[in-house]
Design an enzyme around this catalytic site. Structure first.
Site, PDB file in Angstrom:
ATOM      1  CD  GLU A   1      -2.785   1.152   0.418  1.00  0.00           C
ATOM      2  OE1 GLU A   1      -2.595   1.649  -0.700  1.00  0.00           O
ATOM      3  OE2 GLU A   1      -4.012   1.197   0.779  1.00  0.00           O
ATOM      4  CG  ASP A   2      -1.032   4.781  -1.488  1.00  0.00           C
ATOM      5  OD1 ASP A   2      -1.614   4.354  -0.655  1.00  0.00           O
ATOM      6  OD2 ASP A   2      -1.357   5.566  -2.315  1.00  0.00           O
TER       7      ASP A   2
ATOM      8  CG  ASP B   1      -5.058   9.399   6.748  1.00  0.00           C
ATOM      9  OD1 ASP B   1      -5.596   9.566   7.798  1.00  0.00           O
ATOM     10  OD2 ASP B   1      -5.097  10.223   5.928  1.00  0.00           O
TER      11      ASP B   1
ATOM     12  NE  ARG C   1      -2.293   8.140  -9.319  1.00  0.00           N
ATOM     13  CZ  ARG C   1      -3.093   8.058  -8.472  1.00  0.00           C
ATOM     14  NH1 ARG C   1      -2.435   7.418  -7.183  1.00  0.00           N
ATOM     15  NH2 ARG C   1      -4.225   7.943  -8.393  1.00  0.00           N
TER      16      ARG C   1
ATOM     17  CG  PHE D   1      -2.979  15.627   0.854  1.00  0.00           C
ATOM     18  CD1 PHE D   1      -3.795  14.721   1.254  1.00  0.00           C
ATOM     19  CD2 PHE D   1      -2.219  15.974  -0.217  1.00  0.00           C
ATOM     20  CE1 PHE D   1      -4.174  14.097   0.304  1.00  0.00           C
ATOM     21  CE2 PHE D   1      -2.947  15.259  -1.417  1.00  0.00           C
ATOM     22  CZ  PHE D   1      -3.698  14.213  -1.009  1.00  0.00           C
TER      23      PHE D   1
HETATM   24  P1  5GP Z   1      -7.179   5.464   5.150  1.00  0.00           P
HETATM   25  O1  5GP Z   1      -8.519   4.561   4.772  1.00  0.00           O
HETATM   26  O2  5GP Z   1      -6.039   4.577   5.975  1.00  0.00           O
HETATM   27  O3  5GP Z   1      -7.816   6.428   5.896  1.00  0.00           O
HETATM   28  O4  5GP Z   1      -6.790   5.968   3.687  1.00  0.00           O
HETATM   29  C1  5GP Z   1      -5.821   5.281   2.773  1.00  0.00           C
HETATM   30  C2  5GP Z   1      -5.938   5.830   1.421  1.00  0.00           C
HETATM   31  O5  5GP Z   1      -6.156   7.569   1.614  1.00  0.00           O
HETATM   32  C3  5GP Z   1      -4.555   5.826   1.009  1.00  0.00           C
HETATM   33  O6  5GP Z   1      -4.425   4.669   0.184  1.00  0.00           O
HETATM   34  C4  5GP Z   1      -4.444   7.146  -0.080  1.00  0.00           C
HETATM   35  O7  5GP Z   1      -5.166   6.764  -1.268  1.00  0.00           O
HETATM   36  C5  5GP Z   1      -5.455   8.131   0.750  1.00  0.00           C
HETATM   37  N1  5GP Z   1      -4.540   9.160   1.336  1.00  0.00           N
HETATM   38  C6  5GP Z   1      -4.465   9.115   2.767  1.00  0.00           C
HETATM   39  N2  5GP Z   1      -3.462  10.037   3.222  1.00  0.00           N
HETATM   40  C7  5GP Z   1      -3.127  10.459   2.001  1.00  0.00           C
HETATM   41  C8  5GP Z   1      -2.126  11.771   1.691  1.00  0.00           C
HETATM   42  O8  5GP Z   1      -1.380  12.489   2.551  1.00  0.00           O
HETATM   43  N3  5GP Z   1      -1.819  11.880   0.284  1.00  0.00           N
HETATM   44  C9  5GP Z   1      -2.485  11.149  -0.635  1.00  0.00           C
HETATM   45  N4  5GP Z   1      -2.171  11.321  -1.947  1.00  0.00           N
HETATM   46  N5  5GP Z   1      -3.312  10.194  -0.431  1.00  0.00           N
HETATM   47  C10 5GP Z   1      -3.735  10.118   0.928  1.00  0.00           C
END
Ligand code: 5GP
Length: 187
Positions: A108-109, A112, A174, A161
């Site tokens: 995963e990237d 959050d 990206r 972010f």
């Molecule tokens: P979660 O479900 O953990 O809240 O969110 C995960 C997804 O939110 C990540 O796979 C990504 O797509 C997006 N995301 C969360 N934080 C960031 C951020 O700081 N930058 C970007 N570009 N995407 C984020």
């Protein structure tokens, strides 16, 4: 709006992003992760499940940093509004191989709140793999709402972010080789 990269900053529309993790720092950390994964998965023929789109660059570097016989598969997460609740639910699209008794590493990237990964792990567990671990490039510990056992974490970062190295802002950025963090100043 054109992305402008001036020294340490990137401008997207009105937003200013400042360089936060350089490509060299990222590369060095991924080599470490690759070594850890290679040791942990020797002779296990793991399957990396890469979550598109954001993890594509991290995954490409991570698997090249491992010395493993492994399999690579790619999934997307489709979001939809659950009519019985207010939240958005995500569903995995495109798991092409049987995962029963396989060693799965989700790539995963960024994590959050952890909700996406939690859903993902729940769905994958129902496919009865031998093990599941998570390799995430970035983790925002302050934002976690559900606990995720992230075995391989590139960097823990604060709640701001970030873009670049696969991470986007409305589909842009990206392709940046470094990771940039949103700064408060206006362009
Ligand atoms: P979660 O479900 O953990 O809240 O969110 C995960 C997804 O939110 C990540 O796979 C990504 O797509 C997006 N995301 C969360 N934080 C960031 C951020 O700081 N930058 C970007 N570009 N995407 C984020």
């Amino acid at each position: 709006m054109k992305i402008q990269d001036r020294d340490q900053q990137v401008y997207i529309g009105e937003r200013v992003f400042t360089k936060y993790l350089s490509r060299d720092t990222i590369k060095a950390r991924i080599l470490e992760l690759g070594r850890d994964i290679s040791l942990d998965y020797q002779d296990k023929f793991p399957v990396f499940i890469v979550v598109l789109n954001g993890a594509f660059m991290f995954a490409a570097d991570l698997v090249r940093a491992t010395a493993l016989e492994c399999q690579l598969e790619f999934v997307k997460l489709a979001s939809y509004e659950d009519i019985r609740s207010t939240g958005t639910v995500k569903k995995i699209l495109g798991i092409p191989v049987p995962l029963e008794d396989r060693h799965v590493i989700i790539v995963e990237d960024i994590i959050d709140t952890g909700r996406t990964m939690s859903t993902m792990m729940e769905e994958l567990r129902s496919m009865k793999p031998a093990s599941i671990s998570v390799a995430t490039m970035l983790l925002k510990p302050e934002c976690l709402e559900v606990s995720i056992d992230s075995t391989y974490v590139g960097f823990e970062i604060p709640d701001a972010f970030v873009i670049g190295y696969g991470l986007d802002l409305d589909g842009k950025a990206r392709n940046l080789a470094d990771i940039y963090q949103l700064s408060n100043e206006k362009a």
